[in-house]
Write a protein that holds these residues in place. Sequence first.
Motif, PDB file in Angstrom:
ATOM      1  N   ILE A 173       0.852  -1.193   0.000  1.00  0.00           N
ATOM      2  CA  ILE A 173       0.000   0.000   0.000  1.00  0.00           C
ATOM      3  C   ILE A 173       0.882   1.235   0.000  1.00  0.00           C
ATOM      4  N   THR A 174       0.713   2.065  -1.011  1.00  0.00           N
ATOM      5  CA  THR A 174       1.442   3.323  -1.111  1.00  0.00           C
ATOM      6  C   THR A 174       0.466   4.455  -0.868  1.00  0.00           C
ATOM      7  N   SER A 175       0.749   5.264   0.146  1.00  0.00           N
ATOM      8  CA  SER A 175      -0.145   6.357   0.523  1.00  0.00           C
ATOM      9  C   SER A 175       0.301   7.653  -0.121  1.00  0.00           C
ATOM     10  N   ALA A 176      -0.676   8.414  -0.600  1.00  0.00           N
ATOM     11  CA  ALA A 176      -0.392   9.728  -1.175  1.00  0.00           C
ATOM     12  C   ALA A 176       0.030  10.683  -0.075  1.00  0.00           C
ATOM     13  N   LEU A 177       0.784  11.709  -0.464  1.00  0.00           N
ATOM     14  CA  LEU A 177       1.227  12.700   0.503  1.00  0.00           C
ATOM     15  C   LEU A 177       0.064  13.529   1.001  1.00  0.00           C
ATOM     16  N   SER A 178       0.026  13.785   2.288  1.00  0.00           N
ATOM     17  CA  SER A 178      -0.958  14.685   2.877  1.00  0.00           C
ATOM     18  C   SER A 178      -0.405  16.101   2.872  1.00  0.00           C
ATOM     19  N   VAL A 179      -1.280  17.101   2.828  1.00  0.00           N
ATOM     20  CA  VAL A 179      -0.829  18.492   2.848  1.00  0.00           C
ATOM     21  C   VAL A 179      -0.172  18.832   4.176  1.00  0.00           C
ATOM     22  N   HIS A 180      -0.414  18.007   5.207  1.00  0.00           N
ATOM     23  CA  HIS A 180       0.153  18.281   6.528  1.00  0.00           C
ATOM     24  C   HIS A 180       1.481  17.559   6.750  1.00  0.00           C
ATOM     25  N   GLU A 181       1.873  16.707   5.797  1.00  0.00           N
ATOM     26  CA  GLU A 181       3.091  15.929   5.978  1.00  0.00           C
ATOM     27  C   GLU A 181       4.294  16.680   5.418  1.00  0.00           C
ATOM     28  N   THR A 182       5.379  16.651   6.164  1.00  0.00           N
ATOM     29  CA  THR A 182       6.605  17.333   5.735  1.00  0.00           C
ATOM     30  C   THR A 182       7.499  16.419   4.911  1.00  0.00           C
ATOM     31  N   ASP A 183       7.396  15.100   5.128  1.00  0.00           N
ATOM     32  CA  ASP A 183       8.177  14.149   4.353  1.00  0.00           C
ATOM     33  C   ASP A 183       7.658  14.125   2.923  1.00  0.00           C
ATOM     34  N   HIS A 185       8.320  12.066   0.572  1.00  0.00           N
ATOM     35  CA  HIS A 185       8.316  10.755  -0.058  1.00  0.00           C
ATOM     36  C   HIS A 185       7.040  10.012   0.313  1.00  0.00           C
ATOM     37  N   PRO A 186       6.327   9.461  -0.671  1.00  0.00           N
ATOM     38  CA  PRO A 186       5.124   8.689  -0.346  1.00  0.00           C
ATOM     39  C   PRO A 186       5.467   7.534   0.595  1.00  0.00           C
ATOM     40  N   GLN A 187       4.544   7.230   1.473  1.00  0.00           N
ATOM     41  CA  GLN A 187       4.758   6.166   2.450  1.00  0.00           C
ATOM     42  C   GLN A 187       4.317   4.831   1.860  1.00  0.00           C
ATOM     43  N   ARG A 188       5.217   3.863   1.866  1.00  0.00           N
ATOM     44  CA  ARG A 188       4.917   2.551   1.300  1.00  0.00           C
ATOM     45  C   ARG A 188       5.021   1.506   2.407  1.00  0.00           C
ATOM     46  N   ARG A 189       3.955   0.695   2.530  1.00  0.00           N
ATOM     47  CA  ARG A 189       3.915  -0.319   3.581  1.00  0.00           C
ATOM     48  C   ARG A 189       3.556  -1.671   2.963  1.00  0.00           C
ATOM     49  N   ASN A 190       4.123  -2.725   3.518  1.00  0.00           N
ATOM     50  CA  ASN A 190       3.826  -4.079   3.069  1.00  0.00           C
ATOM     51  C   ASN A 190       3.165  -4.851   4.212  1.00  0.00           C
ATOM     52  N   TYR A 191       2.147  -5.630   3.860  1.00  0.00           N
ATOM     53  CA  TYR A 191       1.399  -6.372   4.868  1.00  0.00           C
ATOM     54  C   TYR A 191       1.329  -7.847   4.502  1.00  0.00           C
ATOM     55  N   ASP A 192       1.345  -8.674   5.530  1.00  0.00           N
ATOM     56  CA  ASP A 192       1.084 -10.095   5.409  1.00  0.00           C
ATOM     57  C   ASP A 192      -0.265 -10.344   6.078  1.00  0.00           C
ATOM     58  N   LEU A 193      -1.255 -10.762   5.309  1.00  0.00           N
ATOM     59  CA  LEU A 193      -2.605 -10.904   5.845  1.00  0.00           C
ATOM     60  C   LEU A 193      -2.713 -12.021   6.880  1.00  0.00           C
ATOM     61  N   ASP A 194      -1.727 -12.920   6.935  1.00  0.00           N
ATOM     62  CA  ASP A 194      -1.720 -13.937   7.985  1.00  0.00           C
ATOM     63  C   ASP A 194      -1.305 -13.329   9.324  1.00  0.00           C
TER      64      ASP A 194
END
Length: 225
Positions: A173-183, A185-194
Amino acid sequence: MVELAGHVRKPGLHDLTHNRTLSALLDSPDVLGRDIYPLIGVIERWDQEQLATQHFEFSVRSVLNKRDDFDLKEDDKIILFSKTDIYKINQDSKSDLLRSGNTDYPHTPLAQSIGFSPDDTALRSFLKEHGVNVQGAVRTPAIYPVAEGVTLDQLLAVSGGLTMDADSGDIEITSALSVHETDQHPQRRNYDLDETPAENIPVRPGDSIRIKELSRKTEERTVLI
């Protein structure tokens, strides 16, 4: 009065005295059409100070389950959508693919949809802004508009679920930048559904979700009987 419009069984005006909240207006699944899109509905409200129409999103599913609720005001218009409406939004976003001859995506004329007017560009833009791009090993990859509070299990259900080749241990899941975020770089997270159930994974407007396929490197063999 408030107005209920779109993919509902009883569209029209409703007495605000008895429908002061969304949960009172949408008090039962019987109110909804059979092809309801559950991840977003819209409250259209006239701003007397700005002399302009404002839009507010809500999760139809959360309101029906009594997890969220919103106060209504006089002359509010509550709009619910069908899956056909959402397919049309995707057609607009994927027009280049359609022109190139890709006919795999559901193709339904807007004239058959009752959720909103073809001329309501503000509402169409509002839905596109709240889209989540779902790609990879799902049965219906597309852009799905969502309200705040929607989780991954709800999104996967609307997209038809994971395919047999989906790798549930590698959901990106890659999240778009929020107007309130200073970073920057888009935030990218990986999940294991187990390890993390899909109902515990929030998604938000602007996210991009990629479900990878399992790597099948087994050698093909034949057996003669």
